[in-house]
Design an enzyme around this catalytic site. Structure first.
Site, PDB file in Angstrom:
ATOM      1  N   ARG A 109       0.825  -1.215   0.000  1.00  8.48           N
ATOM      2  CA  ARG A 109       0.000   0.000   0.000  1.00  8.48           C
ATOM      3  C   ARG A 109       0.857   1.261   0.000  1.00  8.48           C
ATOM      4  O   ARG A 109       0.518   2.252  -0.672  1.00  8.48           O
ATOM      5  CB  ARG A 109      -0.959  -0.012   1.186  1.00  8.48           C
ATOM      6  CG  ARG A 109      -1.887   1.203   1.298  1.00  8.48           C
ATOM      7  CD  ARG A 109      -2.509   1.620  -0.015  1.00  8.48           C
ATOM      8  NE  ARG A 109      -3.147   0.539  -0.739  1.00  8.48           N
ATOM      9  CZ  ARG A 109      -3.496   0.619  -2.004  1.00  8.48           C
ATOM     10  NH1 ARG A 109      -3.241   1.716  -2.708  1.00  8.48           N
ATOM     11  NH2 ARG A 109      -4.071  -0.401  -2.598  1.00  8.48           N
ATOM     12  N   LYS A 144       1.585  25.210  -4.597  1.00  9.23           N
ATOM     13  CA  LYS A 144       0.329  24.590  -4.161  1.00  9.23           C
ATOM     14  C   LYS A 144       0.486  23.065  -4.164  1.00  9.23           C
ATOM     15  O   LYS A 144      -0.163  22.340  -4.915  1.00  9.23           O
ATOM     16  CB  LYS A 144      -0.813  25.034  -5.063  1.00  9.23           C
ATOM     17  CG  LYS A 144      -1.082  26.533  -4.975  1.00  9.23           C
ATOM     18  CD  LYS A 144      -2.163  26.975  -5.945  1.00  9.23           C
ATOM     19  CE  LYS A 144      -2.370  28.493  -5.871  1.00  9.23           C
ATOM     20  NZ  LYS A 144      -3.373  28.971  -6.835  1.00  9.23           N
ATOM     21  N   LYS A 176       3.574  40.222  -4.799  1.00  8.89           N
ATOM     22  CA  LYS A 176       2.145  40.135  -5.106  1.00  8.89           C
ATOM     23  C   LYS A 176       1.435  41.342  -4.489  1.00  8.89           C
ATOM     24  O   LYS A 176       2.067  42.217  -3.873  1.00  8.89           O
ATOM     25  CB  LYS A 176       1.582  38.818  -4.588  1.00  8.89           C
ATOM     26  CG  LYS A 176       2.346  37.605  -5.135  1.00  8.89           C
ATOM     27  CD  LYS A 176       1.720  36.296  -4.755  1.00  8.89           C
ATOM     28  CE  LYS A 176       0.550  35.983  -5.679  1.00  8.89           C
ATOM     29  NZ  LYS A 176       0.043  34.601  -5.469  1.00  8.89           N
ATOM     30  N   GLU A 205       3.979  40.297  -9.821  1.00 14.44           N
ATOM     31  CA  GLU A 205       2.649  39.976 -10.339  1.00 14.44           C
ATOM     32  C   GLU A 205       1.974  41.245 -10.870  1.00 14.44           C
ATOM     33  O   GLU A 205       1.971  42.281 -10.190  1.00 14.44           O
ATOM     34  CB  GLU A 205       1.791  39.375  -9.221  1.00 14.44           C
ATOM     35  CG  GLU A 205       0.378  39.035  -9.635  1.00 14.44           C
ATOM     36  CD  GLU A 205      -0.446  38.576  -8.456  1.00 14.44           C
ATOM     37  OE1 GLU A 205      -0.650  37.361  -8.313  1.00 14.44           O
ATOM     38  OE2 GLU A 205      -0.884  39.444  -7.653  1.00 14.44           O
ATOM     39  N   ASP A 226      -1.332  37.887 -14.262  1.00 15.34           N
ATOM     40  CA  ASP A 226      -2.338  37.128 -13.535  1.00 15.34           C
ATOM     41  C   ASP A 226      -3.743  37.390 -14.071  1.00 15.34           C
ATOM     42  O   ASP A 226      -4.185  38.535 -14.177  1.00 15.34           O
ATOM     43  CB  ASP A 226      -2.269  37.487 -12.050  1.00 15.34           C
ATOM     44  CG  ASP A 226      -3.196  36.640 -11.201  1.00 15.34           C
ATOM     45  OD1 ASP A 226      -3.379  35.447 -11.527  1.00 15.34           O
ATOM     46  OD2 ASP A 226      -3.727  37.163 -10.206  1.00 15.34           O
TER      47      ASP A 226
END
Length: 294
Positions: A109, A144, A176, A205, A226
């Site tokens: 597993r 992320k 940012k 950004e 963005d």
């Protein structure tokens, strides 16, 4: 795909944590211990039950070795049949394990969980890489990632044909909106980073063409556009390239936000260098892999 840059120390840590979860404090598989004699041997194959791109193959040996170390057993021999980065079809054998069946099933597993996850990231990345083929744009990952799995997931992105943008907050500065507000503007933010960390790459950004030019004037040579439409992005790219050409400066441009596979080629054709996609690591479905005794 070469495994030269496989993050083995991170993989060992993840394997140890996963086996702690699965085997508990006594390193025990009650079912296999009760039903399989200690000296029973056999053969197990890691098999693809669905198409995908393989990533994480070196983990198999690490899991087998760790299970053997915890139980005092002998690790099964391992024959890896496919390298990381290989496009798998249903039924392809990834690896064959030959030896003590208790060890094989205790490792099963943990091996499958890690391989399925990493192969899912690689498979998703390959779709983006294929969609951008011929545009001159490369797909990037983001921060992320699953906590604790960043190095492995970013390795999987490379297996799928993508590129790692930055490993964390420590290796690239990204200005940012919140940084602009806190510092008093993009110019002030850029100057503060340059003063404190003169050698670090600084990306800014932007959401409009005017902001892009402002960032360039402040000193940045790396723009992250963005949530722009294709038309606005093309306008911004053209303006930034013209600004750089006038000064003999090379400008890197990345697009991010709201991107999908369906429009990837359109965005890639605007002249950007990079396209960052958080979904490579936060939304990739696993590749279905299994371990079958033969």
């Amino acid at each position: 795909m070469s495994t030269e840059h496989f993050p083995e120390p991170d993989a060992r840590r993840v394997v140890a944590t996963a086996l702690d979860e699965d085997l508990g404090p006594q390193s025990l598989d009650v079912t296999s211990t009760a039903t399989i004699p200690a000296d029973q041997v056999g053969v197990g194959q890691v098999v693809a039950r669905a198409p995908g791109v393989l990533a994480g193959g070196p983990v198999i040996a690490l899991v087998l070795d760790e299970v053997a170390a915890r139980t005092g057993g002998v690790p099964p021999s391992l024959d890896v049949r496919n390298a990381d980065g290989t496009a798998l079809e249903r039924g392809d054998v990834v690896a064959e394990l030959r030896g003590p069946l208790r060890q094989v099933l205790m490792a099963e597993r943990t091996v499958l969980n890690i391989l399925s996850r990493l192969s899912g990231v690689a498979t998703h990345t390959r779709r983006w890489s294929d969609a951008l083929a011929g545009t001159g744009c490369t797909v990037l990952d983001t921060r992320k990632t699953t906590p604790g799995l960043r190095a492995l997931e970013k390795y999987a992105v490379r297996c799928g044909g993508g590129t790692n943008k930055r490993m964390g907050l420590f290796d690239v500065a990204m200005v940012k909106d919140n940084h602009k507000i806190a510092a008093g503007g993009v110019g002030a933010a850029y100057a503060a980073i340059r003063e404190r960390f003169p050698d670090v790459t600084v990306e800014v950004e932007v959401t409009t063409t005017a902001e892009a030019i402002e960032a360039l004037e402040a000193g940045s040579r790396f723009l992250m556009c963005d949530n722009m439409s294709v038309d606005l992005l093309r306008e911004t790219v053209d303006a930034a390239r013209a600004w750089g050409a006038e000064r003999g400066e090379s400008i890197e441009i990345e697009a991010t936000g709201g991107l999908t596979l369906e429009v990837a080629a359109d965005y890639g054709a605007t002249g950007i260098d990079w396209m960052s996609v958080g979904g490579l690591t936060h939304s990739s479905p696993i590749v279905d892999l299994a371990l079958d005794l033969v």
